[in-house]
Design a protein around this motif. Structure first.
Motif, mmCIF file in Angstrom:
data_model
loop_
_atom_site.group_PDB
_atom_site.id
_atom_site.type_symbol
_atom_site.label_atom_id
_atom_site.label_comp_id
_atom_site.label_asym_id
_atom_site.label_seq_id
_atom_site.Cartn_x
_atom_site.Cartn_y
_atom_site.Cartn_z
ATOM 1 N N LEU A 6 0.922 -0.970 -0.005
ATOM 2 C CA LEU A 6 0.132 -0.005 0.063
ATOM 3 C C LEU A 6 0.745 1.225 0.058
ATOM 4 O O LEU A 6 0.698 2.171 -0.789
ATOM 5 C CB LEU A 6 -0.914 0.097 1.092
ATOM 6 C CG LEU A 6 -1.709 1.246 1.485
ATOM 7 C CD1 LEU A 6 -2.753 1.558 0.144
ATOM 8 C CD2 LEU A 6 -2.619 1.280 2.722
ATOM 9 N N ALA A 52 -3.428 -3.723 -5.504
ATOM 10 C CA ALA A 52 -4.498 -3.724 -4.499
ATOM 11 C C ALA A 52 -4.172 -4.820 -3.303
ATOM 12 O O ALA A 52 -3.516 -5.734 -3.744
ATOM 13 C CB ALA A 52 -5.604 -3.822 -5.253
ATOM 14 N N ARG A 106 -9.995 -10.154 7.301
ATOM 15 C CA ARG A 106 -10.710 -9.385 6.522
ATOM 16 C C ARG A 106 -12.293 -9.698 6.481
ATOM 17 O O ARG A 106 -12.795 -10.129 5.331
ATOM 18 C CB ARG A 106 -10.134 -9.524 4.844
ATOM 19 C CG ARG A 106 -8.497 -8.857 4.964
ATOM 20 C CD ARG A 106 -8.537 -8.160 3.684
ATOM 21 N NE ARG A 106 -7.081 -7.757 3.591
ATOM 22 C CZ ARG A 106 -6.634 -6.653 3.910
ATOM 23 N NH1 ARG A 106 -7.719 -5.617 4.162
ATOM 24 N NH2 ARG A 106 -5.377 -6.051 3.782
ATOM 25 N N HIS A 150 -12.735 -4.605 4.327
ATOM 26 C CA HIS A 150 -12.512 -5.310 2.970
ATOM 27 C C HIS A 150 -11.190 -5.093 2.143
ATOM 28 O O HIS A 150 -10.401 -4.089 2.667
ATOM 29 C CB HIS A 150 -13.370 -4.234 1.745
ATOM 30 C CG HIS A 150 -14.881 -4.611 2.066
ATOM 31 N ND1 HIS A 150 -15.593 -5.287 1.169
ATOM 32 C CD2 HIS A 150 -15.669 -3.943 2.990
ATOM 33 C CE1 HIS A 150 -16.897 -5.175 1.758
ATOM 34 N NE2 HIS A 150 -16.905 -4.239 2.676
ATOM 35 N N TYR A 208 -8.871 -3.619 0.035
ATOM 36 C CA TYR A 208 -8.947 -2.438 -0.707
ATOM 37 C C TYR A 208 -8.563 -2.489 -2.047
ATOM 38 O O TYR A 208 -7.609 -3.087 -2.596
ATOM 39 C CB TYR A 208 -7.880 -1.134 0.028
ATOM 40 C CG TYR A 208 -6.565 -1.613 0.159
ATOM 41 C CD1 TYR A 208 -5.598 -1.460 -1.131
ATOM 42 C CD2 TYR A 208 -5.926 -2.073 1.249
ATOM 43 C CE1 TYR A 208 -4.106 -1.810 -0.997
ATOM 44 C CE2 TYR A 208 -4.576 -2.328 1.398
ATOM 45 C CZ TYR A 208 -4.014 -2.242 0.338
ATOM 46 O OH TYR A 208 -2.543 -2.512 0.386
ATOM 47 N N ASP A 222 -12.240 -1.152 -7.380
ATOM 48 C CA ASP A 222 -12.818 -1.313 -6.281
ATOM 49 C C ASP A 222 -12.344 -2.526 -5.427
ATOM 50 O O ASP A 222 -11.618 -3.076 -5.558
ATOM 51 C CB ASP A 222 -14.348 -2.023 -6.575
ATOM 52 C CG ASP A 222 -15.254 -1.045 -7.546
ATOM 53 O OD1 ASP A 222 -14.771 0.085 -7.482
ATOM 54 O OD2 ASP A 222 -16.025 -1.424 -8.398
ATOM 55 N N GLU A 223 -12.870 -2.455 -3.845
ATOM 56 C CA GLU A 223 -12.403 -3.202 -3.082
ATOM 57 C C GLU A 223 -13.124 -4.670 -3.278
ATOM 58 O O GLU A 223 -13.898 -4.941 -4.046
ATOM 59 C CB GLU A 223 -12.910 -2.721 -1.546
ATOM 60 C CG GLU A 223 -14.274 -2.741 -1.455
ATOM 61 C CD GLU A 223 -14.617 -1.778 -0.124
ATOM 62 O OE1 GLU A 223 -16.020 -1.844 -0.017
ATOM 63 O OE2 GLU A 223 -13.877 -1.018 0.450
ATOM 64 N N GLY A 259 -8.571 -6.898 -4.092
ATOM 65 C CA GLY A 259 -9.076 -5.593 -4.735
ATOM 66 C C GLY A 259 -8.769 -5.523 -6.061
ATOM 67 O O GLY A 259 -7.957 -6.006 -6.747
#
Length: 170
Positions: free
Chosen positions: A3, A9, A109, A113, A115, A121-122, A162
């Motif tokens: 991240l 993702a 998780r 969600h 990410y 989108d997640e 993600g």
């Protein structure tokens, strides 16, 4: 780290750890999920992420050696996040004991969600469901140990990864 560097993702998290047994035996497995997508790749479906040297027992071996029925083991459709590159799908694994057993799950998780990144989108959260004989479904959360009777089932739906990038760029 992924991240912080905007590398890809989020994936399903670490392993979905499942144990079951009684006073005569114990069994342990890790269950796969969806991997996050990146700038040039789709996320993989039904894979282990962030762990190594593990694989799941084949259904035929599981049912032959242990007092359980594997009611379902399949990819979890559309659990990966949408995007220019789609996140990988998680899996569904549903187990029914043939005699009373204690089953324990340690998983990630289930509330947060996986990410998405760069507009992707997640992924879908995972769920661990106890399906009672009467048809009542109980969400047992990410960390639980419980007794299951004959005719009940534990259904594990692992998270998807993600997505990466906005879908409009496809």
């Amino acid at each position: 780290v992924l991240l912080a560097f905007q590398a890809c993702a989020a994936s399903q998290g670490c392993m979905n750890n499942l144990t079951f047994g009684d006073d005569r035996f114990g069994y342990y497995e890790t269950i796969a999920g969806g991997a996050g997508a990146g700038p040039t790749w789709e996320g993989r479906s039904g894979v282990h992420t962030h762990c190594t040297n593990t694989r799941i027992t084949d259904p035929e071996i599981l049912e032959r050696r242990y007092p359980v029925l594997l009611r379902q083991f399949a990819l979890r459709p559309n659990s990966g996040g949408a995007g220019k590159h789609r996140g990988g799908d998680g899996v569904v694994r549903e187990i029914e004991p043939l005699r009373p057993l204690v089953m324990s799950i340690l998983s990630e998780r289930r509330t947060l969600h996986p990410y998405g990144m760069a507009g992707g989108d997640e992924g879908a959260c995972g769920r661990n469901l106890l399906i009672k004989k009467e048809g009542i479904i109980v969400n047992v959360g990410g960390r639980c140990s419980t007794s299951l009777d004959v005719g009940e089932r534990l259904r594990i739906e692992t998270p998807g990864g993600g997505g990466y990038g906005t879908s409009e760029n496809c």
